[in-house]
Scaffold this motif. Sequence first.
Motif, PDB file in Angstrom:
ATOM      1  N   THR A 194       0.674  -1.146  -0.035  1.00 38.44           N
ATOM      2  CA  THR A 194       0.036   0.089  -0.003  1.00 38.44           C
ATOM      3  C   THR A 194       1.052   1.292  -0.034  1.00 38.44           C
ATOM      4  O   THR A 194       1.980   0.999   0.350  1.00 38.44           O
ATOM      5  N   ASP A 195       0.428   2.418  -0.093  1.00 37.50           N
ATOM      6  CA  ASP A 195       1.039   3.615  -0.508  1.00 37.50           C
ATOM      7  C   ASP A 195       1.599   4.081   1.065  1.00 37.50           C
ATOM      8  O   ASP A 195       1.122   4.028   2.087  1.00 37.50           O
ATOM      9  N   TYR A 245      -5.999  -2.311  -5.996  1.00 35.94           N
ATOM     10  CA  TYR A 245      -6.698  -0.992  -6.118  1.00 35.94           C
ATOM     11  C   TYR A 245      -7.772  -0.725  -6.891  1.00 35.94           C
ATOM     12  O   TYR A 245      -8.846   0.101  -6.495  1.00 35.94           O
ATOM     13  N   GLY A 280     -10.056  -1.121  -3.729  1.00 38.82           N
ATOM     14  CA  GLY A 280     -10.089   0.297  -3.621  1.00 38.82           C
ATOM     15  C   GLY A 280     -11.286   0.965  -4.542  1.00 38.82           C
ATOM     16  O   GLY A 280     -12.226   1.632  -4.008  1.00 38.82           O
ATOM     17  N   VAL A 291      -2.644   1.239   7.274  1.00 42.49           N
ATOM     18  CA  VAL A 291      -3.066   2.344   6.286  1.00 42.49           C
ATOM     19  C   VAL A 291      -2.718   3.662   6.985  1.00 42.49           C
ATOM     20  O   VAL A 291      -2.049   4.690   6.458  1.00 42.49           O
ATOM     21  N   ASP A 344      -2.479   8.745  -4.471  1.00 36.17           N
ATOM     22  CA  ASP A 344      -2.278   9.043  -3.117  1.00 36.17           C
ATOM     23  C   ASP A 344      -3.123  10.100  -2.310  1.00 36.17           C
ATOM     24  O   ASP A 344      -3.248  10.009  -1.182  1.00 36.17           O
ATOM     25  N   HIS A 370      -8.124   3.734   0.676  1.00 33.81           N
ATOM     26  CA  HIS A 370      -6.735   2.951   1.213  1.00 33.81           C
ATOM     27  C   HIS A 370      -7.207   1.806   2.284  1.00 33.81           C
ATOM     28  O   HIS A 370      -6.347   0.979   2.118  1.00 33.81           O
TER      29      HIS A 370
END
Length: 214
Positions: free
Chosen positions: A11-12, A105, A109, A140, A160, A167
């Motif tokens: 994940t970001d 995602y 997501g 997250v 982002d 997320h």
Amino acid sequence: MAGKFITFEGTDGAGKTTILNMVLDYLKEEMGDKLVTSREPGGNPIAESIREVILDRKNVDMDKRTEALLYAAARRQNIEQTVKPAIADNKLVICDRYLDSSIAYQGGGREIGEDAINEMNQFATEGFLPDLTIYFNLPVEEGLKRIAKNRAEEEVDRLDVETIDFHNRVHAAYQRLAKANPKRIKSVDATQSIDAVYQNVLEILQPYLNEFKK
């Protein structure tokens, strides 16, 4: 000996790219021209052009299925032009993201459906999967804090700036993928120090690197 295809996922803000760059610095000395690097979306000129469209923050009106299809198109180009030729030449391919990212995602997501994204990508990939996937597992909230603290404004892309609910869905999808594919996907605790995560990743990689020393 056949080549190997290894992907990095997370994940970001999980530190995936930071660790990947450290690993690549090490592997370049160890493997020389036997190492090929790539990323998704991207990896060659056509796929990189698609990447610019996908991640451009100005493209706020992009339909979620359009986004998913663009990722699949870039993936197909990367596989055919970059990944498969390198594997056929007995090289090690390290790729920053692959199909699991789309499932997490866009499937999770964007709520298109994880099975729907996987099925759609079967056309693009023809069932082609990595030999190994290293997944950087991080809560997250911690990932978003790292982005806010460490990432410059011009480095923040369209994904982002999504909501925390988005997320959270991505993270949950990754958890399901890791649980369903324990032989291929190896999880790393990304809450550890950079050095500890780096060492964990090298330990996971070592059996695959040993194949190139035989």
